[in-house]
Design an enzyme around this catalytic site. Sequence first.
Site, PDB file in Angstrom:
ATOM      1  N   CYS A 136      -5.469   3.441   2.685  1.00  0.00           N
ATOM      2  CA  CYS A 136      -5.320   4.238   1.478  1.00  0.00           C
ATOM      3  C   CYS A 136      -6.500   4.023   0.548  1.00  0.00           C
ATOM      4  O   CYS A 136      -7.450   3.307   0.855  1.00  0.00           O
ATOM      5  CB  CYS A 136      -4.029   3.836   0.753  1.00  0.00           C
ATOM      6  SG  CYS A 136      -2.551   3.918   1.799  1.00  0.00           S
ATOM      7  N   GLY A 177      -4.617  -1.079   3.278  1.00  0.00           N
ATOM      8  CA  GLY A 177      -4.748  -1.929   4.455  1.00  0.00           C
ATOM      9  C   GLY A 177      -3.488  -1.976   5.286  1.00  0.00           C
ATOM     10  O   GLY A 177      -2.634  -1.084   5.219  1.00  0.00           O
ATOM     11  N   GLU A 178      -3.383  -3.027   6.084  1.00  0.00           N
ATOM     12  CA  GLU A 178      -2.211  -3.258   6.935  1.00  0.00           C
ATOM     13  C   GLU A 178      -1.917  -4.756   6.975  1.00  0.00           C
ATOM     14  O   GLU A 178      -2.838  -5.570   7.132  1.00  0.00           O
ATOM     15  CB  GLU A 178      -2.447  -2.768   8.372  1.00  0.00           C
ATOM     16  CG  GLU A 178      -2.723  -1.283   8.518  1.00  0.00           C
ATOM     17  CD  GLU A 178      -1.494  -0.414   8.285  1.00  0.00           C
ATOM     18  OE1 GLU A 178      -0.385  -0.957   8.212  1.00  0.00           O
ATOM     19  OE2 GLU A 178      -1.663   0.816   8.180  1.00  0.00           O
ATOM     20  N   ILE A 228     -18.736   8.687  21.689  1.00  0.00           N
ATOM     21  CA  ILE A 228     -19.834   9.574  21.319  1.00  0.00           C
ATOM     22  C   ILE A 228     -20.989   9.318  22.272  1.00  0.00           C
ATOM     23  O   ILE A 228     -21.352   8.162  22.530  1.00  0.00           O
ATOM     24  CB  ILE A 228     -20.288   9.313  19.869  1.00  0.00           C
ATOM     25  CG1 ILE A 228     -19.264   9.885  18.882  1.00  0.00           C
ATOM     26  CG2 ILE A 228     -21.654   9.908  19.594  1.00  0.00           C
ATOM     27  CD1 ILE A 228     -19.242  11.389  18.789  1.00  0.00           C
TER      28      ILE A 228
END
Length: 647
Positions: free
Chosen positions: A2, A76-77, A292
């Site tokens: 967030c 965060g987590e 990529i």
Amino acid sequence: MCGISGLFDTLGTRDFDRALAARINNIQAHRGPDEDDLHFEPGLALGHRRLSVIDLATGQQPLFNEDGSVGIVFNGEIYNFEELVPELQAMGHIFKTRSDTEVIVHAWEAWGPECVHRLRGMFAFALWDRNQQTLFLARDRMGVKPMHYAWLADGTFIFGSELKVITAHPGFARDIDPLAVEDYFSFGYVPDPRCIYRNAHKLPSAHTLTLRRGDAAQAQPVPYWDVHFSNDNPINQADAEAELRDRVRESVKLRLKADVPLGAFLSGGVDSSAVVATMAGLSTTPVHTCAIGFDDPRFNESAFAQQVADRYQTDHRLEVVKSDDFDLIDTLAWLYDEPYADSSAIPTYRVCQMARKHVTVALSGDGGDESLGGYRRYRMHLGEESVRSRLPHGLRSPLFGSLGHLYPKADWAPRMFRAKTTFQAIAMDSVQAYHHSMSHLRADQRQRLFSPAFNKSLGGYNSITVFRGHAERANTDDPLALIQYLDYKTWLVGDINTKVDRASMAHSLEVREPLMDHQLIEWLATLPSSLKINAGEGKYVFKKAFEPLLPNDILYRSKMGFSVPLASWLRGPLAERMRESVLSPRMLDSGYFNEATLRTLIDQHLSRQFDHSTALWMLIMFDAFLRQAQAPIQAAPPVAAAATVPA
């Protein structure tokens, strides 16, 4: 994942303007496009932009405890939150959500500032305790998530996930810090806790900041954790390999919890391949992997990524990017808020852009090189250190200092013949030598680049001060451990984590780094350095541990890195923009630079006399920063279309 923001009246309880609080919160809407909310009370405004990952239905923020006296905004987590819930419930705490955010609120009630010791994850949060009239800020141990703050002239304390939250406030003076300019042209970024602006700060990794109303002016960041390199673990190699696999597996498993699509970056390098192999062993369905590629074979690792994808039958997505993908300069300047010169931010931005089409959460292999001795510069430093240890400084300094002065700069030559830097480094002490090797522009180059007036304004300050300060706290005599510690405090936080955070959050993508788990890092710091670099092989024990899971040409091929063809860009399609940028009125009128040096860098690079691509890219990105800094704050970045190769 967030974006957070807030305003706190350190002197009294005046009300904050709601429109202003909303505007500074929404300027980082890219970090959290799913929901937003604000909380106001006398002397406080808290803002949150949400990217919904866990507990989609009830995890809204700002989030408060049962009686509304303790609230939080969190980015965060917390990976161990499910373990903490029953412990806190047994203490009488009542949960109304299934989110990891609520665990922090109750952990504060239970343990106060010591709650950070119980949290395992990546986090930056601001917690308000109304009863104690206290605002408590904290940042995770490895500095994965950012936190910026400043005191304004009227006594307002302002904080936010990104520096643009602070610069968007009309009361913030955007005065550039000359010491930050010196740091930038040394490291390519502005290291914590300094910001490019004199009155703004970054909360350092593994630090907290406690502000109490009426006494906030004296608040200073306080460390709560540090890594200690003991290098004394008596474990044998076979057991170390087995335990390392188990610890990586546990760290990856913790990071697989999400209520949204989850996958992984797969570059084809050792670290991301090991993470994907571990994920595949934990999953009953194919792992989503993203890669990529580049249309220039010198920079293209996609074939190696495909090997791993085929072996583990992942749901693999590849996009090939054009080798002239340099249209992101203005976008990057907006995202990073400060001058930031790591050109690998371009492919990092692109892989995040591509991954977000398929997943909301991606695991990465970041942190493995720093913890396991994977960089070539580590092996070179140890080689130089062996010479330094054999010769007294009184002999070594004049001898190798003279050789370094006399030996020509040979960018054109094969690497083995570029001895100038090595001679210079051997003449120095260990910290000075590593700073020398990590500096994009060395001290003499910076002195020539800067104008006489700007050099004088530095008052003798040199960016080596950053390394000296950290080295004093490293508490190790092991030469590899010392430079790993320096990288943890500078390069990993200021360059790698900053790059990934801004590039991923630009696309509302959460990136999780299992190789940066603090418990894993603590254990790795106990291993002897001979298990990290052995017979010239970096990441030795890690590669041995994953031999059963990955092919040898993944584990033991030369490291390619995530780079772009800067030198050819600046002699080709970017040549005109380079000249316009480096010699722009902004740059020449800033007072920072010696115009003759700027012109020499351009002319020598274009004539192929020397490769000045690093210096010129730094100058281009500094000019892009100045252009953004002098313009009104934008609520969205300049649009940069994906430069992919048509299928």
